[in-house]
Each structure stands twice: as structure tokens, then as C-alpha cells.
Design a protein around this motif. Structure first.
Motif, PDB file in Angstrom:
ATOM      1  N   LYS A 107     -31.700 -39.166  33.339  1.00  0.00           N
ATOM      2  CA  LYS A 107     -30.708 -40.228  33.455  1.00  0.00           C
ATOM      3  C   LYS A 107     -30.033 -40.153  34.817  1.00  0.00           C
ATOM      4  O   LYS A 107     -29.970 -39.091  35.444  1.00  0.00           O
ATOM      5  N   ASP A 108     -29.521 -41.310  35.264  1.00  0.00           N
ATOM      6  CA  ASP A 108     -28.899 -41.368  36.585  1.00  0.00           C
ATOM      7  C   ASP A 108     -27.764 -40.368  36.721  1.00  0.00           C
ATOM      8  O   ASP A 108     -27.592 -39.742  37.778  1.00  0.00           O
ATOM      9  N   ARG A 109     -26.979 -40.201  35.682  1.00  0.00           N
ATOM     10  CA  ARG A 109     -25.855 -39.253  35.783  1.00  0.00           C
ATOM     11  C   ARG A 109     -26.345 -37.813  35.924  1.00  0.00           C
ATOM     12  O   ARG A 109     -25.686 -36.995  36.569  1.00  0.00           O
ATOM     13  N   ASP A 110     -27.504 -37.516  35.325  1.00  0.00           N
ATOM     14  CA  ASP A 110     -28.063 -36.171  35.475  1.00  0.00           C
ATOM     15  C   ASP A 110     -28.544 -35.940  36.910  1.00  0.00           C
ATOM     16  O   ASP A 110     -28.364 -34.856  37.472  1.00  0.00           O
ATOM     17  N   VAL A 111     -29.161 -36.973  37.499  1.00  0.00           N
ATOM     18  CA  VAL A 111     -29.601 -36.864  38.899  1.00  0.00           C
ATOM     19  C   VAL A 111     -28.385 -36.731  39.814  1.00  0.00           C
ATOM     20  O   VAL A 111     -28.386 -35.931  40.759  1.00  0.00           O
ATOM     21  N   THR A 112     -27.325 -37.496  39.506  1.00  0.00           N
ATOM     22  CA  THR A 112     -26.100 -37.411  40.303  1.00  0.00           C
ATOM     23  C   THR A 112     -25.486 -36.021  40.223  1.00  0.00           C
ATOM     24  O   THR A 112     -24.982 -35.490  41.221  1.00  0.00           O
ATOM     25  N   ASP A 113     -25.533 -35.415  39.038  1.00  0.00           N
ATOM     26  CA  ASP A 113     -25.014 -34.044  38.882  1.00  0.00           C
ATOM     27  C   ASP A 113     -25.822 -33.052  39.714  1.00  0.00           C
ATOM     28  O   ASP A 113     -25.259 -32.139  40.325  1.00  0.00           O
ATOM     29  N   ILE A 114     -27.146 -33.232  39.730  1.00  0.00           N
ATOM     30  CA  ILE A 114     -27.997 -32.345  40.536  1.00  0.00           C
ATOM     31  C   ILE A 114     -27.654 -32.492  42.016  1.00  0.00           C
ATOM     32  O   ILE A 114     -27.529 -31.502  42.751  1.00  0.00           O
ATOM     33  N   LEU A 115     -27.457 -33.743  42.458  1.00  0.00           N
ATOM     34  CA  LEU A 115     -27.085 -33.988  43.853  1.00  0.00           C
ATOM     35  C   LEU A 115     -25.739 -33.347  44.189  1.00  0.00           C
ATOM     36  O   LEU A 115     -25.561 -32.765  45.263  1.00  0.00           O
ATOM     37  N   ALA A 116     -24.787 -33.446  43.250  1.00  0.00           N
ATOM     38  CA  ALA A 116     -23.448 -32.899  43.497  1.00  0.00           C
ATOM     39  C   ALA A 116     -23.461 -31.384  43.598  1.00  0.00           C
ATOM     40  O   ALA A 116     -22.630 -30.796  44.309  1.00  0.00           O
TER      41      ALA A 116
ATOM     42  N   HIS B 162     -27.673 -35.144  54.962  1.00  0.00           N
ATOM     43  CA  HIS B 162     -26.568 -34.194  55.074  1.00  0.00           C
ATOM     44  C   HIS B 162     -25.311 -34.805  54.464  1.00  0.00           C
ATOM     45  O   HIS B 162     -24.966 -35.949  54.775  1.00  0.00           O
ATOM     46  N   LYS B 163     -24.652 -34.045  53.631  1.00  0.00           N
ATOM     47  CA  LYS B 163     -23.419 -34.531  53.018  1.00  0.00           C
ATOM     48  C   LYS B 163     -22.325 -34.650  54.076  1.00  0.00           C
ATOM     49  O   LYS B 163     -22.218 -33.824  54.986  1.00  0.00           O
TER      50      LYS B 163
END
Length: 325
Positions: free
Chosen positions: A277-286, A229-230
Motif C-alpha cells: 500500500k502507498d502508506r507502507d511505501v511512504t513509511d519505508i521512504l521515511a 537526496h532528502k
């Protein structure tokens, strides 16, 4: 039987809600079920002082202050009025909508909460990402075909005498029937796959009928899901590096719910992120909601599973679509 929860946050919030329900006044006894109570012995009635008339000799402050004898003690916070609990942003619309589904004063909070797979989930609710990421127990049979080029879009690999899905290409027949990275293939056209080598599995697929290939599959036995949970800042508390969980923040939802380092993230809310890429995964998480379900796999198994698989092929060909429920 103990109640199951998708996350530690769900468990703690459910406990508070149950405690609040236990403190609520009990409903009066129904008239249809009378209870016999012995009549008490008569006693002298105390003098009655009208509520509008203050007692003689009382000070002005005592006269103005209302009696607190009838007020129930407050032992737990009202979650709907808190902005932050266990790092959760309880004021968020998503969490408030889930909490609102629980009847006020209910003494069966777990059963009243939106549930998934028989679990109580007062915070997670009937979250779509949890359902997309579910690793179902048991076996299922699928029927696969080949495309116009005679391809299934599927790569298999032998691990520990079993056959596993190594790659599912986007928009391929394998993707359309719902196969995922890490699924175990137990049978192909009625033949047991136990003990097969990678080459044998490849040859069997190549020789199979283009119109119909029957497979018996077990969902991703090496993987598990973790629901997070965020917090009020929009974070779940871990850092990803080269697709792997590199570090976990103390006191975060990731720490509370048992996310581990030395594990690769395979999916976010059911969407495959392998090769991104890690930044793409981070964008999905965001861009997800307040609830995030990760599908993870131990690094030692993942690295063995993707061995001899080109990183460029994974990035360009792996199915990264959002699965249907």
C-alpha cells in the motif's frame, strides 16, 4: 572521459569542491627537482617599516585594520559550514561523514570521494541502498532448485518475444538465488527462451530437474534507478499513488534528478515494494537515510508485465525482503 555521478547533487557539490581545491595555495616545488630561474637585475631596496611601527600620518583606523592583500579571494562557499545547499541538509551527520572522506585541498576530488561503480559521489558516498538497487550490465548464470513441493517460487511472462520474471515468492528458491521482478531469462538449461510463450516457459520450468535448473539472466532491462537526496525537511519531492509516481515537486531532488510521472516504483533502496500500500511505501521512504534510490519502470510496461496476475497474490506472496549486497 567525463566523470559520472549518482545524482545531480553529487555533480554540483563535486564542482564546488574542485573549485575550492583550485583556489587553495599550491604546494612548494620539491627540492629534488630544482628549477633554474634567471637572477633578476638588482634594484634599489624599498624602505622597510617594521610591522610593529605604524606608518607616519596613518589614522587610528588605518593603523588598527590588518592588511587584506595576502588574503585569497573567496569565490565559493565552504560546504561544511552551510546548513542548506540545493535543498540538501548538508549539516546532517550522513552527508558530513561523506564530505569528510575527501582530503582537504585535493585537486582530484572525484577520485577522492567515496565511489560506486567508478562514479564520483561526494554526497551519496558508498551508500548501501545504491549498491542494493544496482542494475548490473551484462549477463549472469544462476542455479535454481525446487522446494519439497516441487516449486521454484517463480512466475514467468512472455513480453515482446522475451521471457521475464513476473513474480518471485518470498522465502522461495527463486528468492534465495537473487531473482527479481523484471529480470529477463535468456536461457533455461541451455535452451534459448527467445520467442517462447508464457505457457511454454511455465511447462519448461515444471519439467526441469528438481535438483538443478541452470538459468542465464539479464538484470531488469525495462527498469532504471534514480538516486535522490532528502531536503532539510526530510522529503525527496514526489507523491506516490497506487504504486505510481503521481506528481513531482518543482525544485525538488526528484525533479532535479529526472524522476518521471507515469512510472511505477518497483524498489526503494533495492527493496521490492510492488503490491504494498502507498502508506507502507511512504513509511519505508521515511525510514531510509538521507539518500534514497528508486527503481522505476514505465507504467505501460509494468501493466503489461503484471497482466493476469492477481493483486492479492502479489501482496501476499511477492518477496519484499531487503536484498543482500
Amino acid at each position: 572521459m567525463a566523470t559520472l555521478y549518482p545524482s545531480l547533487e553529487d555533480l554540483r557539490v563535486d564542482q564546488v569542491l574542485k573549485a575550492q581545491a583550485d583556489m587553495a595555495p599550491r604546494a612548494p616545488v620539491s627540492a629534488s627537482a630544482p628549477v633554474s630561474v634567471p637572477a633578476p637585475a638588482p634594484a634599489a631596496a624599498p624602505p622597510v617599516v617594521p610591522a610593529s611601527v605604524p606608518a607616519a600620518g596613518a589614522t587610528l583606523e588605518e593603523r588598527a585594520e590588518p592588511s587584506k592583500a595576502d588574503e585569497p579571494p573567496v569565490l565559493y562557499p565552504n560546504l561544511s559550514e552551510l546548513n542548506n545547499y540545493m535543498g540538501l541538509s548538508l549539516a546532517s551527520e550522513e552527508v558530513q561523514n561523506n564530505l569528510a572522506l575527501i582530503p582537504a585541498g585535493s585537486h582530484a576530488v572525484a577520485s577522492g570521494a567515496p565511489a560506486h561503480g567508478g562514479m564520483a559521489a561526494p554526497v551519496t558516498g558508498n551508500n548501501l541502498g545504491v549498491r542494493r538497487a544496482e542494475i548490473k550490465p551484462g549477463l549472469r548464470e544462476i542455479h535454481l532448485c525446487k522446494d519439497e513441493r516441487g516449486k521454484t517460487g517463480l512466475r514467468l511472462r512472455s513480453i515482446d518475444k522475451g521471457v521475464f520474471v513476473q513474480l518471485v515468492k518470498a522465502n522461495s528458491p527463486a528468492a534465495l538465488v537473487g531473482l527479481r521482478f523484471g529480470d529477463q531469462v535468456l536461457q533455461i538449461d541451455g535452451k534459448d527462451c527467445a520467442g517462447w510463450s508464457t505457457d511454454r516457459a511455465k511447462k519448461v520450468l515444471k519439467k526441469a530437474s528438481p535438483e538443478r535448473i541452470a538459468m542465464v539472466v539479464r538484470d531488469r532491462p525495462f527498469q532504471r534507478t534514480v538516486t535522490l537526496h532528502k531536503d532539510s525537511t526530510g522529503h525527496v519531492g514526489f507523491i506516490i499513488k497506487k504504486g505510481q509516481v503521481a506528481s513531482i515537486a518543482r525544485g525538488s531532488s526528484a525533479a532535479r534528478n529526472g524522476l518521471l510521472t507515469n512510472h511505477y516504483v518497483c524498489e526503494v533502496n533495492g527493496q521490492n515494494v510492488i503490491g504494498l500500500k502507498d502508506r507502507d511505501v511512504t513509511d519505508i521512504l521515511a525510514n531510509t537515510g538521507d539518500v534514497v534510490t528508486l527503481t522505476i519502470i514505465p507504467a505501460v510496461i509494468y501493466e503489461h508485465m503484471v497482466k493476469k496476475l492477481s493483486p492479492g497474490l502479489v501482496k501476499a506472496s511477492m518477496d519484499h525482503s531487503v536484498p543482500d549486497v
